[in-house]
Design a protein around this motif. Structure first.
Motif, short mmCIF file in Angstrom:
data_model
loop_
_atom_site.label_atom_id
_atom_site.label_comp_id
_atom_site.label_asym_id
_atom_site.label_seq_id
_atom_site.Cartn_x
_atom_site.Cartn_y
_atom_site.Cartn_z
N LEU B 17 0.83 -1.20 0.00
CA LEU B 17 0.00 0.00 0.00
C LEU B 17 0.87 1.25 0.00
N ILE B 18 1.91 1.24 0.87
CA ILE B 18 2.79 2.41 0.93
C ILE B 18 3.50 2.59 -0.42
N ILE B 19 3.97 1.46 -0.98
CA ILE B 19 4.64 1.55 -2.28
C ILE B 19 3.70 2.14 -3.32
N SER B 20 2.43 1.69 -3.28
CA SER B 20 1.48 2.19 -4.29
C SER B 20 1.31 3.70 -4.16
N ALA B 21 1.30 4.19 -2.91
CA ALA B 21 1.16 5.63 -2.71
C ALA B 21 2.37 6.35 -3.28
N ILE B 22 3.59 5.83 -2.98
CA ILE B 22 4.81 6.45 -3.51
C ILE B 22 4.75 6.48 -5.04
N VAL B 23 4.38 5.32 -5.61
CA VAL B 23 4.34 5.21 -7.07
C VAL B 23 3.37 6.24 -7.64
N PHE B 24 2.23 6.40 -6.98
CA PHE B 24 1.23 7.32 -7.51
C PHE B 24 1.74 8.75 -7.49
N VAL B 25 2.42 9.09 -6.38
CA VAL B 25 2.99 10.43 -6.30
C VAL B 25 4.00 10.64 -7.42
N VAL B 26 4.84 9.62 -7.62
CA VAL B 26 5.90 9.75 -8.63
C VAL B 26 5.30 9.97 -10.02
N ILE B 27 4.27 9.17 -10.36
CA ILE B 27 3.74 9.33 -11.72
C ILE B 27 2.95 10.62 -11.87
N GLN B 28 2.59 11.24 -10.73
CA GLN B 28 1.89 12.52 -10.80
C GLN B 28 2.86 13.69 -10.92
N ASP B 33 -0.41 16.80 -17.72
CA ASP B 33 -0.82 15.40 -17.75
C ASP B 33 -0.87 14.93 -19.19
N PHE B 34 -1.40 13.74 -19.35
CA PHE B 34 -1.42 13.14 -20.68
C PHE B 34 -2.16 14.01 -21.69
N LEU B 35 -3.22 14.66 -21.23
CA LEU B 35 -4.02 15.44 -22.16
C LEU B 35 -3.23 16.61 -22.72
N ASP B 36 -2.33 17.20 -21.86
CA ASP B 36 -1.46 18.27 -22.37
C ASP B 36 -0.56 17.73 -23.46
N THR B 37 0.02 16.53 -23.18
CA THR B 37 0.89 15.92 -24.18
C THR B 37 0.12 15.68 -25.47
N LEU B 38 -1.09 15.15 -25.31
CA LEU B 38 -1.92 14.83 -26.48
C LEU B 38 -2.23 16.11 -27.27
N TYR B 61 -11.69 11.32 -17.39
CA TYR B 61 -10.63 10.50 -16.80
C TYR B 61 -10.43 10.80 -15.31
N GLY B 62 -11.19 11.73 -14.80
CA GLY B 62 -11.05 12.05 -13.37
C GLY B 62 -9.82 12.87 -13.09
N LEU B 63 -9.22 13.47 -14.13
CA LEU B 63 -7.97 14.20 -13.93
C LEU B 63 -8.18 15.55 -13.26
N ASP B 64 -9.45 15.94 -13.10
CA ASP B 64 -9.71 17.24 -12.49
C ASP B 64 -9.87 17.15 -10.98
N GLN B 65 -9.81 15.90 -10.47
CA GLN B 65 -10.00 15.77 -9.03
C GLN B 65 -8.67 15.90 -8.29
N SER B 66 -8.75 15.96 -6.95
CA SER B 66 -7.52 16.09 -6.18
C SER B 66 -6.74 14.79 -6.23
N ILE B 67 -5.43 14.89 -5.99
CA ILE B 67 -4.56 13.72 -6.06
C ILE B 67 -5.06 12.62 -5.14
N LEU B 68 -5.48 13.00 -3.92
CA LEU B 68 -5.90 11.99 -2.96
C LEU B 68 -7.09 11.21 -3.50
N VAL B 69 -8.06 11.92 -4.05
CA VAL B 69 -9.24 11.25 -4.60
C VAL B 69 -8.83 10.33 -5.74
N GLN B 70 -7.98 10.87 -6.61
CA GLN B 70 -7.54 10.06 -7.74
C GLN B 70 -6.84 8.79 -7.25
N TYR B 71 -5.97 8.96 -6.23
CA TYR B 71 -5.25 7.81 -5.72
C TYR B 71 -6.21 6.77 -5.15
N LEU B 72 -7.15 7.26 -4.32
CA LEU B 72 -8.07 6.32 -3.67
C LEU B 72 -8.87 5.55 -4.71
#
Lengths: 387, 330, 345
Positions: B17-28, B33-38, B61-72
């Motif tokens: 779980l902790i690793i998943s949180a770290i990973v999520f922060v890193v990819i954020q 985001d992807f849409l800017d790239t697109l 894609y839910g990209l407008d929500q807060s990081i915590l919500v997106q992570y959960l």
């Protein structure tokens, strides 16, 4: 009864002959650092490696004057020109004399493969000398110069001791310049890891309890994330628009974010074993403050281990930088590091026609090997009893 | 023992779980985001994307929500439905993109781990019995070389050798003629011909390390009194070496193999990028560059999962092999 | 040499075991001779570094590199009546292996480290039995249970599958003894088997060894630095110092009338010889093995050192009234010298 035998009889004679006794008293009188130095001197491989490491760092620092050309000086007409042989003597009609030179190139076109290839031209002699004028550079931003340790006496002539790359740039000069970034990123990264590692490892070992478990769990979790994918993720977050120097520091920080765990473990282990040593306990009973105990009493007793562990961590950093830059997530051209240079060798076809593009890789190997031997030697010297 | 396995497995949950949180922060972390790239990609191709369209997609894609919500949201879907989200770039479920490559990664990792064990353990035993012999010095030399040669360089050298000596360019997984062929002996051999480079590169560094550890532990164990006891029983040197010191020196190797898995998985990513093998490594690189965040996140998470499982297995093996550890557990 | 009354079980003659070290040649055992009769207990006594353990290992063929038996003879009488010279066969040969564990058993100082930590005690006892007696798995198991029961190991059958770390020090040493005696050897070499144990356990183990000696009819070579132990079990005693025999003879003689100043020094460490209520340690330390004093090896610590003689000329090991031998200038004419020149303490 001679006086000599008299003393022998009165007091038990020294059980050790004079030579050994003398050596032992010499050993007893020497400081710890001196002892480590003696033991290190006896490690011939480590000692020699130390000299190599020192040489590499000197070359890295003085890259501009040492390299015969600047990193970006390109001569497109010499794309993938093969390495030239340095001749020390020149044969003329009146015999031969000392005149260092290289031979120029002649282009041959293979009519069937339709490929250009270079052959050396024995008629074009390019004299080579020491302290010659060449590309202008700014030495560490301090002053400008165009003096180079060695190179063609007539500036602008082709001089490729390790061949040329895709754009006709001198591989030797680029490799020498690459040492600056690759070797310093190792050093700076390790110093950062060291700072984090000593502080967190020290706290973990000295305070114990909850702090210790928290830090240990953190280390375990960090170590169970595969490093390179994590680095890739972090490095991808570095914006491409940043100044190369900022990228350099960002990459260094990223590498040391994981590197500190090893040092923290060593420091913690040492602290745990030292915590109950007599000299620490007596300092504590004397009412010394915790900071004082840590800084004055505990840390100095294992500086040597830290130095050895640090030396052994530098090669890992260098290898990591190479990997990251190679896949294009670390440093970017025009910055030159050994990893960036190796990226040039990525195309297997160009590599097949220009194997000298491996040169930066060989530089990495020499640096990593000598740093490893040096670190091993230092560790043995610091603790001859450790396995 | 069973209780130990359960307890040890349960311990994995918070770690993951902790690793998943770290990973999520890193990819954020990357700005935008992807849409800017697109959008910038489309813009460079001359096609514009209206801001309103982007906003719409962002909401979908839910990209407008807060990081915590997106992570959960992300972690809940993974845990409950094994749903790693959508890959923006491939326009497919992340799992479908990863699945075929996951097995290649696992295969290469296991192959190189097996290669390491098969080569390094006998080598380590041999050099410890012939200390300071030619073989010992050679092994030490190659150990250092194995540690010092960067993986990228070794991959390049092997590819170069294979290209210049055999005139083959072993990128990819299969040659053209076997690409879509059904499984056959020829296809397996073709696969191995493509996988030997990453397997050898990954095994080399590991072998160097394991030989070093094995040699040091063997030398240590060979000097223990129980070796004399075994000799005093009249056993032959070969038999007593295998039954006692070699058997005991395996234990640190087993835990070492556990710690080697993250290194192998890590290096595999780079080696596969260099050798162009379709594993998760090149996919990760591409998804990171395209900011395809759910794909990138899923890959890092799965690689971390492989590592955690690997250490779990090595812990269990160690407990099985060493009665002292086993009894300390109970 | 003393003429043996009956053919001895083991006859060690002028044994020399040397170690080639970077600092020079260490003569750990340098010309040691003694005999062991059938069913006899011989104690080899000395401080650390006296070469007593290396002597024991030399007999067993367990000297580790860089050490090597370089000379002398060790005539050992086998079960079938023939005699072999152990010094003449290579330690790793099949001949020697057939003797180790079968004809000669050995127990070591540290019962914990002398057993493999990851193998059950059953497995460790059975392997010697299967090897030497050719027993199958089941028979070897029964024999192992027998052996454990003989050494007073409680619940032997149920505990064959336990590991050494689950046992107390005393029980571990019993396992070692069971292992050494499982094939009923005619000679047991015990290298300080009680040193690492507490006093009560020590006494139990000694008692056990004496009982087993009677039951199995074996001889024991017992290495120790503890003269208290010697007094309890020894038939004969060999006192060693710096790789040489200083004094040897029947236990009663050595303990009752020690002749060599070194033996007397050792005795003063355990018994109040002067009657002033004090125990005394021998002053000084054992010389560095690479710095052997000229003359008598003990001259640097001897209270009765005779300057000009002891520190220049090495004394010979001489027979004194029949069974006793002593290496000391005080006794070089077979009679005690008048020690007028002896230096006061």
């Amino acid at each position: 009864m001679s006086s000599a035998t008299d003393t022998t009889a009165a007091a038990p004679a020294p059980a050790v002959p004079a030579a050994i006794a003398a050596q032992e008293s010499r050993l007893a009188g020497a400081s710890e650092w001196r002892l480590i130095w003696w033991r290190f001197r006896r490690h011939r491989l480590a000692f020699a490696s130390g000299i190599v490491v020192l040489a590499i760092y000197v070359i890295a620092l003085l890259a501009d004057p040492i390299a015969p050309a600047s990193t970006e000086a390109s001569k497109p007409q010499y794309t993938y020109a093969p390495p030239q042989m340095l001749h020390l003597f020149r044969t003329t009609d009146d015999g031969w004399r000392f005149e260092p030179h290289v031979l120029g190139y002649r282009v041959q076109i293979d009519p069937r493969a339709m490929r250009r290839s270079f052959v050396t031209d024995p008629d074009t002699v390019i004299p080579v000398g020491l302290f010659v004028r060449g590309d202008r550079y700014s030495f560490l931003g301090l002053f400008e110069s165009d003096l180079h340790l060695f190179g063609p006496i007539e500036a602008g002539q082709p001089f490729f001791l390790l061949g040329a790359d895709r754009l006709g740039r001198d591989v030797l000069s680029r490799t020498i310049h690459g040492a600056r970034v690759s070797m310093s990123i190792g050093l700076v990264g390790v110093l950062m890891s060291l700072a984090i590692g000593v502080v967190l490892g020290g706290l973990s070992g000295y305070l114990g309890g909850l702090v210790d478990s928290a830090i240990q769990r953190t280390i375990e979790i960090i170590r169970s994330i595969p490093t390179i994918p994590l680095w890739m993720g972090l490095a991808a977050a570095v914006p491409l628009t940043w100044h190369p120097l900022a990228v350099y520091f960002a990459v260094t920080v990223i590498l040391s974010l994981i590197g500190w765990t090893t040092i923290a473990r060593i420091v913690r282990g040492k602290f745990l074993s030292l915590r109950n040593e007599d000299f620490v306990v007596s300092a504590r009973l004397d009412g010394a403050s915790q900071t004082r105990i840590i800084l004055v009493h505990m840390l100095p007793s294992f500086y040597s281990y830290i130095i050895a562990a640090t030396t052994l961590a530098v090669p890992t950093m260098i290898l990591s930088e190479t990997a990251l830059s190679f896949i294009g997530l670390g440093l970017q051209p025009p910055m030159v590091s050994w990893g960036v240079l190796l990226k040039e060798a990525q195309n297997i076809r160009s590599l097949a026609s220009a194997p000298w593009l491996f040169a930066p890789g060989v530089a990495v190997m020499i640096a990593v090997l000598s740093l490893s031997f040096l670190g091993d030697g230092l560790r043995d010297a610091a603790d001859p009893y450790q396995k | 023992m069973f209780a130990f396995i359960i307890r040890r497995t349960a311990l994995m949950v918070p770690t993951m779980l902790i690793i998943s949180a770290i990973v999520f922060v890193v990819i954020q972390l990357p700005p935008g985001d992807f849409l800017d790239t697109l959008a910038s990609q489309l813009a460079s191709q001359g096609e514009g994307l209206a801001d309103s369209q982007i906003a719409l997609l962002r909401e979908r894609y839910g990209l407008d929500q807060s990081i915590l919500v997106q992570y959960l949201k992300w972690i809940t879907n993974i845990v409950t439905a094994l749903d790693f989200g959508q890959s923006f770039e491939w326009n497919k479920a992340v799992l479908d993109v990863i699945a075929p490559r996951f097995w290649v990664t696992l295969g290469i990792a296991l192959l190189s781990l097996a290669l390491t064990a098969v080569v390094a353990i006998p080598c380590g035993i041999y050099v410890s019995l012939r200390q300071y012999s030619l073989g010992d010095n050679l092994a030490t030399f190659f150990s250092f070389l194995g540690l010092a040669v960067p993986n990228v360089l070794m991959t390049l050298v092997l590819m170069y050798a294979s290209f210049t000596l055999f005139d083959s360019n072993p990128g990819g997984l299969f040659s053209a003629q076997y690409q879509d062929a059904p499984w056959s002996v020829g296809r397996v051999l073709d696969l191995l011909a493509h996988l030997w480079i990453p397997a050898v590169v990954l095994a080399t560094a590991g072998t160097a390390e394991v030989v070093r550890v094995m040699r040091a532990t063997m030398l240590d164990e060979l000097s223990k009194p129980y070796v004399d006891t075994a000799r005093a029983k009249g056993l032959t040197e070969a038999r007593l070496t295998m039954k006692y010191p070699a058997r005991i020196a395996i234990n640190p190797i087993v835990s070492k193999l556990g710690w080697m898995i993250p290194i192998i998985v890590s290096s595999e990513a780079v080696v596969s990028i260099v050798a162009d093998i379709p594993t998760m490594g090149p996919l990760l690189l591409r998804s990171l560059l395209a900011q395809d965040m759910y794909l990138a996140g899923a890959i890092i998470l799965l690689l971390a999962f492989l590592t955690v499982i690997g250490t779990l297995i090595s812990d269990i093996l160690l407990a099985l092999l060493d009665p002292r550890i086993r009894h300390a557990m109970e | 040499m003393r003429a043996p009354t009956a053919a001895p079980l083991l006859e060690v003659d002028n044994l020399r075991t040397h170690f080639t070290t970077p600092g020079g040649l260490v003569k750990s055992v340098d010309g040691v001779s003694f005999t062991v009769g059938h069913q006899e207990t011989v104690c080899i006594v000395g401080e650390s570094g006296s070469g007593k353990s290396i002597t024991a290992r030399s007999i067993m063929g367990l000297v580790r590199r860089p050490g090597r038996v370089v000379g002398g003879r060790m005539n050992f009488r086998l079960r079938d009546g023939s005699t072999v010279d152990l010094a003449a066969i290579p330690p790793d040969s099949a001949t020697y292996r057939a003797i180790r564990g079968r004809e000669i058993g050995m127990i070591f100082q540290e019962p914990m480290s002398a057993l493999s930590p990851v193998h059950t005690i059953g497995s460790q006892i059975e392997e010697g039995i299967r090897l030497h007696l050719g027993f199958g798995a089941r028979a070897a198991r029964e024999r192992a249970v027998d052996a454990l029961e003989k050494v007073g190991f409680p619940g032997a059958r149920q505990r064959l599958n336990t590991y050494p770390f689950q046992l107390s020090g005393g029980l571990r040493q019993r396992v070692c003894i069971a292992m050494a005696l499982a094939c009923e050897p005619s000679l047991l070499i015990a290298d300080e088997p009680t040193t690492a144990l507490d006093v009560t356990t020590q006494a139990n183990i000694l008692e056990l060894l004496l009982r087993l000696q009677g039951e199995l009819g074996m001889a024991i070579v017992f290495i120790t630095h503890d003269l208290g132990v010697v007094a309890e079990i020894a038939d004969r005693v060999v006192v060693m110092y710096l790789g040489q025999v200083m004094e040897a003879g029947p236990a009663s003689g050595i303990l009752g009338h020690p002749r060599h100043p070194y033996t007397r020094g050792l005795l003063r460490c355990v018994a109040d010889i002067e009657g002033d209520g004090l125990l005394r340690a021998i002053p000084g330390i054992v010389p560095h093995p690479l710095a052997r004093p000229p003359g008598c090896p003990f001259s640097t610590r001897c209270e009765e050192m005779m300057p000009g003689l002891c520190d220049t000329t090495a004394p010979e090991l001489l027979a004194i009234n029949g069974e006793s031998r002593v290496r000391c200038h005080l006794w070089s004419s077979g009679q005690p010298h008048v020690t007028e020149g002896a230096v006061h303490g």
